[in-house]
Design a protein around this motif. Structure first.
Motif, PDB file in Angstrom:
ATOM      1  N   ASN A  20       0.845  -1.186   0.000  1.00  0.00           N
ATOM      2  CA  ASN A  20       0.000   0.000   0.000  1.00  0.00           C
ATOM      3  C   ASN A  20       0.882   1.238   0.000  1.00  0.00           C
ATOM      4  O   ASN A  20       1.886   1.285   0.720  1.00  0.00           O
ATOM      5  CB  ASN A  20      -0.905  -0.026   1.232  1.00  0.00           C
ATOM      6  CG  ASN A  20      -1.837   1.151   1.290  1.00  0.00           C
ATOM      7  OD1 ASN A  20      -1.458   2.237   1.717  1.00  0.00           O
ATOM      8  ND2 ASN A  20      -3.084   0.930   0.867  1.00  0.00           N
TER       9      ASN A  20
ATOM     10  N   HIS B   8      -0.815  -5.232   0.435  1.00  0.00           N
ATOM     11  CA  HIS B   8      -2.263  -5.070   0.289  1.00  0.00           C
ATOM     12  C   HIS B   8      -2.850  -6.372  -0.240  1.00  0.00           C
ATOM     13  O   HIS B   8      -2.499  -6.821  -1.336  1.00  0.00           O
ATOM     14  CB  HIS B   8      -2.561  -3.923  -0.666  1.00  0.00           C
ATOM     15  CG  HIS B   8      -4.012  -3.674  -0.887  1.00  0.00           C
ATOM     16  ND1 HIS B   8      -4.896  -3.414   0.134  1.00  0.00           N
ATOM     17  CD2 HIS B   8      -4.752  -3.659  -2.031  1.00  0.00           C
ATOM     18  CE1 HIS B   8      -6.106  -3.240  -0.359  1.00  0.00           C
ATOM     19  NE2 HIS B   8      -6.049  -3.391  -1.669  1.00  0.00           N
TER      20      HIS B   8
ATOM     21  N   THR C 199       0.492   2.924   3.824  1.00  0.00           N
ATOM     22  CA  THR C 199       0.928   2.170   5.004  1.00  0.00           C
ATOM     23  C   THR C 199       2.215   1.392   4.769  1.00  0.00           C
ATOM     24  O   THR C 199       2.870   0.978   5.721  1.00  0.00           O
ATOM     25  CB  THR C 199      -0.153   1.163   5.423  1.00  0.00           C
ATOM     26  OG1 THR C 199      -0.283   0.152   4.397  1.00  0.00           O
ATOM     27  CG2 THR C 199      -1.496   1.854   5.628  1.00  0.00           C
TER      28      THR C 199
ATOM     29  N   SER D  17       4.965  -6.976   7.320  1.00  0.00           N
ATOM     30  CA  SER D  17       3.744  -7.395   6.627  1.00  0.00           C
ATOM     31  C   SER D  17       4.021  -8.537   5.664  1.00  0.00           C
ATOM     32  O   SER D  17       3.176  -9.423   5.485  1.00  0.00           O
ATOM     33  CB  SER D  17       3.115  -6.215   5.886  1.00  0.00           C
ATOM     34  OG  SER D  17       3.826  -5.878   4.704  1.00  0.00           O
TER      35      SER D  17
END
Length: 372
Positions: free
Chosen positions: A54, A61, A57, A113
């Motif tokens: 993203n 995603h 962030t 992530s």
């Protein structure tokens, strides 16, 4: 040259196959060729292409629809092959990756992530396909990203008592990114050696219809320029990357041109743009169908170890089982780790080229991982 041309077919010694060799393929999310259609007996690793971070962030995603595809992907492929996530790709934002790599907080958000997503969906590793760092600072930041990524992977594995995730990167065909707008840039070799399991070298798209001259898209040799698989792979080794961290890329597609004069049809023939296919590209199976339907002339060029066909004003450069066998023998002469294909769904229905690559690798390899 002739040595490598005939080596894969006549090297008949039975040898030990290394379990660490890489025989990979990328799968681009598409409905026409689901992961269930991949012949997993031909590969050790399959990459899901692509996820993207993203832009606010910096975290991966994963929409709900993509989450379902990821779950199906890993469930289908395991335990036959190791599935990995590839992040980025040619259509991703280079500026976004530059922003992530240049900021400690952004790096941490991104890295964490990728680990979370890989574990949540049962992937064995992650791959970064940043095309391409364009400044010296971006190359340095890439090296720092790799260092922190490896440390985070090791920390997560220790905390969870799980096997560490694989960490790979897809990179330019040469260690020096000499298409930079400023000056030739070198990849962070030291960080690659220290932190990556291997690199996937994009040894293709060396020529294409963006040029007004025909040329092999993935020619092994090129007597007139550095745009060759030979030059690119050797440059990575000369630059200091451990050969066993280098994986050679092989295209399962062709590049096409429209000839200026159909009577002038050799390599280097003048052209006026893209030929048949979508934007001057064709899947391998489409090339073979086209050759049969048009009665195209097929030429093996020993000087470049490539193959091309021509019919009327159309000129098509591609790889076939013969040229792939030559390249596999060459890769083993450099003691490389293996090869990968772009991409699943582009080979023939009976996986002709992928099968030849595996057979040639198995025939040629010795216990030290190469043939002299």
């Amino acid at each position: 040259m002739l040595r490598f041309l005939f080596l894969p077919f006549f090297f008949l010694i039975t040898v030990t196959r290394s379990t660490s060799d890489i025989k990979a393929i990328y799968w681009l999310q598409q409905p026409l060729f689901p992961p269930q259609a991949i012949n997993t007996s031909l590969f050790t690793h399959v990459y899901y292409a692509f996820l993207a971070p993203n832009n606010a962030t910096y975290q991966l995603h994963v929409p709900n629809s993509t989450a379902a595809t990821l779950a199906t992907f890993t469930a289908t492929l395991r335990p036959s092959v190791a599935p990995l996530i590839s992040i980025g790709g040619a259509n991703s934002s280079s500026d976004l990756f530059a922003a992530i790599a240049s900021n400690a907080a952004a790096r941490a958000a991104f890295i964490n992530s990728t680990i979370d997503v890989a574990r949540a969906f049962g992937f064995h590793g992650v791959d970064l396909d940043w095309e391409f760092p364009r400044t010296a600072d971006e190359m340095n930041d890439l090296g720092q990203l790799f260092r922190e990524w490896r440390a985070a992977i090791a920390s997560e594995a220790s905390a969870t008592s799980r096997k560490p995730l694989l960490l790979t990167a897809t990179v330019y065909f040469s260690v020096d990114y000499f298409l930079s707008e400023t000056a030739s840039l070198r990849y962070p070799v030291g960080s690659i050696n220290d932190n990556l399991d291997w690199i996937n070298v994009m040894s293709y798209d060396l020529n294409g219809p963006w040029s007004n001259l025909t040329g092999p898209p993935a020619g092994l040799f090129n007597p007139k320029s550095n745009a060759s698989v030979d030059y690119g792979l050797r440059s990575w080794i000369r630059g200091g990357v451990i050969p066993k961290k280098v994986v050679m890329g092989l295209p399962l597609y062709a590049r096409t041109w429209q000839l200026l004069d159909p009577s002038v049809h050799g390599i280097g023939a003048p052209a006026v743009g893209a030929g048949t296919g979508l934007d001057g590209a064709m899947a391998l199976f489409q090339v073979l169908e086209y050759n049969n339907e048009t009665g195209a002339n097929v030429v093996y060029d020993k000087e470049t170890a490539s193959v091309y066909s021509y019919s009327g004003s159309n000129w098509v450069g591609y790889d076939d089982p013969v040229t792939v066998a030559v390249k596999v023998g060459f890769a083993q002469s450099l003691y490389l780790r293996g090869y990968f294909f772009w991409a699943a769904g582009l080979d023939t229905s009976d996986w002709k080229v992928s099968t030849q690559a595996l057979n040639s690798w198995t025939l040629c390899i010795n216990e030290k991982g190469g043939v002299n």
